[in-house]
Design a protein around this motif. Structure first.
Motif, mmCIF file in Angstrom:
data_model
loop_
_atom_site.group_PDB
_atom_site.id
_atom_site.type_symbol
_atom_site.label_atom_id
_atom_site.label_comp_id
_atom_site.label_asym_id
_atom_site.label_seq_id
_atom_site.Cartn_x
_atom_site.Cartn_y
_atom_site.Cartn_z
ATOM 1 N N THR A 104 0.854 -1.198 0.000
ATOM 2 C CA THR A 104 0.000 0.000 0.000
ATOM 3 C C THR A 104 0.883 1.240 0.000
ATOM 4 O O THR A 104 1.073 1.882 -1.035
ATOM 5 N N PRO A 145 -12.876 -11.502 -10.414
ATOM 6 C CA PRO A 145 -12.374 -10.807 -9.222
ATOM 7 C C PRO A 145 -11.637 -11.757 -8.294
ATOM 8 O O PRO A 145 -11.845 -12.971 -8.317
ATOM 9 N N GLU A 159 -6.857 -6.988 0.583
ATOM 10 C CA GLU A 159 -7.156 -5.602 0.227
ATOM 11 C C GLU A 159 -5.890 -4.858 -0.185
ATOM 12 O O GLU A 159 -5.940 -3.985 -1.056
ATOM 13 N N ARG A 162 -5.340 -5.721 -3.716
ATOM 14 C CA ARG A 162 -6.293 -4.994 -4.558
ATOM 15 C C ARG A 162 -5.830 -3.545 -4.752
ATOM 16 O O ARG A 162 -5.978 -2.983 -5.846
ATOM 17 N N HIS A 163 -5.250 -2.958 -3.714
ATOM 18 C CA HIS A 163 -4.722 -1.603 -3.831
ATOM 19 C C HIS A 163 -3.638 -1.534 -4.906
ATOM 20 O O HIS A 163 -3.637 -0.613 -5.736
ATOM 21 N N GLU A 165 -3.266 -3.418 -7.512
ATOM 22 C CA GLU A 165 -3.884 -3.516 -8.833
ATOM 23 C C GLU A 165 -4.573 -2.215 -9.227
ATOM 24 O O GLU A 165 -4.460 -1.751 -10.367
ATOM 25 N N ASP A 166 -5.279 -1.616 -8.298
ATOM 26 C CA ASP A 166 -6.033 -0.396 -8.609
ATOM 27 C C ASP A 166 -5.104 0.749 -9.006
ATOM 28 O O ASP A 166 -5.299 1.396 -10.049
ATOM 29 N N VAL A 167 -4.076 1.012 -8.182
ATOM 30 C CA VAL A 167 -3.269 2.211 -8.424
ATOM 31 C C VAL A 167 -2.262 2.017 -9.554
ATOM 32 O O VAL A 167 -1.978 2.964 -10.299
ATOM 33 N N ARG A 169 -2.626 -0.013 -12.217
ATOM 34 C CA ARG A 169 -3.371 0.045 -13.476
ATOM 35 C C ARG A 169 -3.750 1.480 -13.821
ATOM 36 O O ARG A 169 -3.677 1.891 -14.980
ATOM 37 N N LYS A 170 -4.163 2.244 -12.826
ATOM 38 C CA LYS A 170 -4.539 3.648 -13.057
ATOM 39 C C LYS A 170 -3.344 4.446 -13.581
ATOM 40 O O LYS A 170 -3.505 5.369 -14.388
#
Length: 312
Positions: A104, A145, A159, A162-163, A165-167, A169-170
């Motif tokens: 994170t 998912p 989680e 998942r963080h 992957e989210d940031v 990819r963004k």
């Protein structure tokens, strides 16, 4: 043409296999470690070493700025005995506490450093072994998912991934969901438990897992860097397998007796919910996208061959 590649976590079990592959392909590598005592190891791998604290934004920013990389590879974890102590499967929230922060806070620091220094591409470590959503088929793609293990001690770790992957990819980078690692130094603790018959089958042992040899994980990472890949990729071998398949084979390769079998209620008491889910309900993963998009070819298509060679 060779690139300047910054490998955060260059002395971990994957970093030690990745750095030489990058160097062999003509890339100039800067690899980080948390200990000055390991700078010699980094040099032996063919890279320039730097001591960096992945949880310190200033340390990360200075290290990246000095390296002036074309790409950043995030392989920072803290699950070795030296960093996390004895493996604690029952309490992954404790065992992975620092690793969760690296996934994170550490990821955020690397992305901020990338933006500040004009680095356009980041490749980060994800995870895809048994943790696909527990519904539908037994083998998942990148479109499915991941299981957040809500309400269990594993939730914080899920989680954190998942963080990542989210940031990433963004930011236009790639997340490589590696299967369970095996190879030099990756499963020593597990093999010891298997030999002591302290790694039992649980229930009917129908949960699936996906594996990947460290050298194959490294080769996929090199391809993702060179191709400036974007999005999520499952980096696993060709054969997702149930615990009832892979664990007895692992024992046989290690010269151990066949694993014992325990009921789910006892395993839950002794090892926690994550272990029960993995062994009885886990979902494996497909590598079709990585093969198709990256042109990835595996040296170890199956854990059957890989376990045998690893423990020979």
């Amino acid at each position: 043409m060779g690139m300047r590649v910054f490998v955060a976590g260059g002395t971990g079990v994957l970093g030690r296999r990745l750095v030489p592959q990058l160097v062999a392909r003509g890339h100039q590598v800067t690899a980080t470690t948390t200990s000055a005592a390991k700078l010699g190891l980094v040099e032996q791998l063919g890279a320039q070493g730097v001591v960096m604290d992945g949880l310190d934004a200033v340390s990360v920013g200075e290290a990246v700025a000095a390296a002036r990389p074309d790409a950043i590879v995030h392989q920072m974890t803290a699950i070795s005995m030296a960093h996390a102590g004895k493996p604690d499967i029952k309490h992954p929230d404790r065992w992975f506490a620092t690793t969760n922060r690296l996934r994170t806070e550490g990821t955020d620091h690397l992305l901020a450093a990338a933006e500040a220094t004009g680095v356009s591409h980041v490749v980060a470590q994800g995870y895809a072994s048994w943790n696909g959503i527990r519904e539908g088929g037994w083998v998942k793609t990148e479109e499915d998912p991941l299981d957040l293990m809500a309400g269990t001690a594993a939730q914080a770790g899920m989680e954190a991934m998942r963080h990542v992957e989210d940031v990433v990819r963004k930011a236009g980078g790639a997340v490589l969901r590696y299967g369970a690692f095996y190879g030099p130094g990756a499963t020593d603790d597990q093999v010891e438990l298997v030999r002591k018959r302290q790694f039992p089958l649980v229930g009917r042992a129908t949960g699936y897992s996906s594996w990947v040899h460290l050298d194959d994980a490294a080769s996929a990472t090199v391809l993702a860097v060179e191709q400036q890949a974007t999005g999520v990729f499952n980096i696993v071998d060709d054969e997702p397998a149930t615990a009832g398949q892979w664990l007895p084979h692992r024992a046989a390769c290690a010269g151990a007796k066949r694993p014992l079998r325990v009921p789910k209620w006892l395993a839950r008491l002794l090892a926690g919910e994550q272990a029960v889910v993995m062994m009885t309900e886990g979902r494996g993963f497909s590598n079709a996208k990585a093969k198709r998009v990256l042109g990835w070819e595996l040296r170890y298509p199956s854990w059957r061959q890989g376990f045998k060679e690893e423990l020979a």
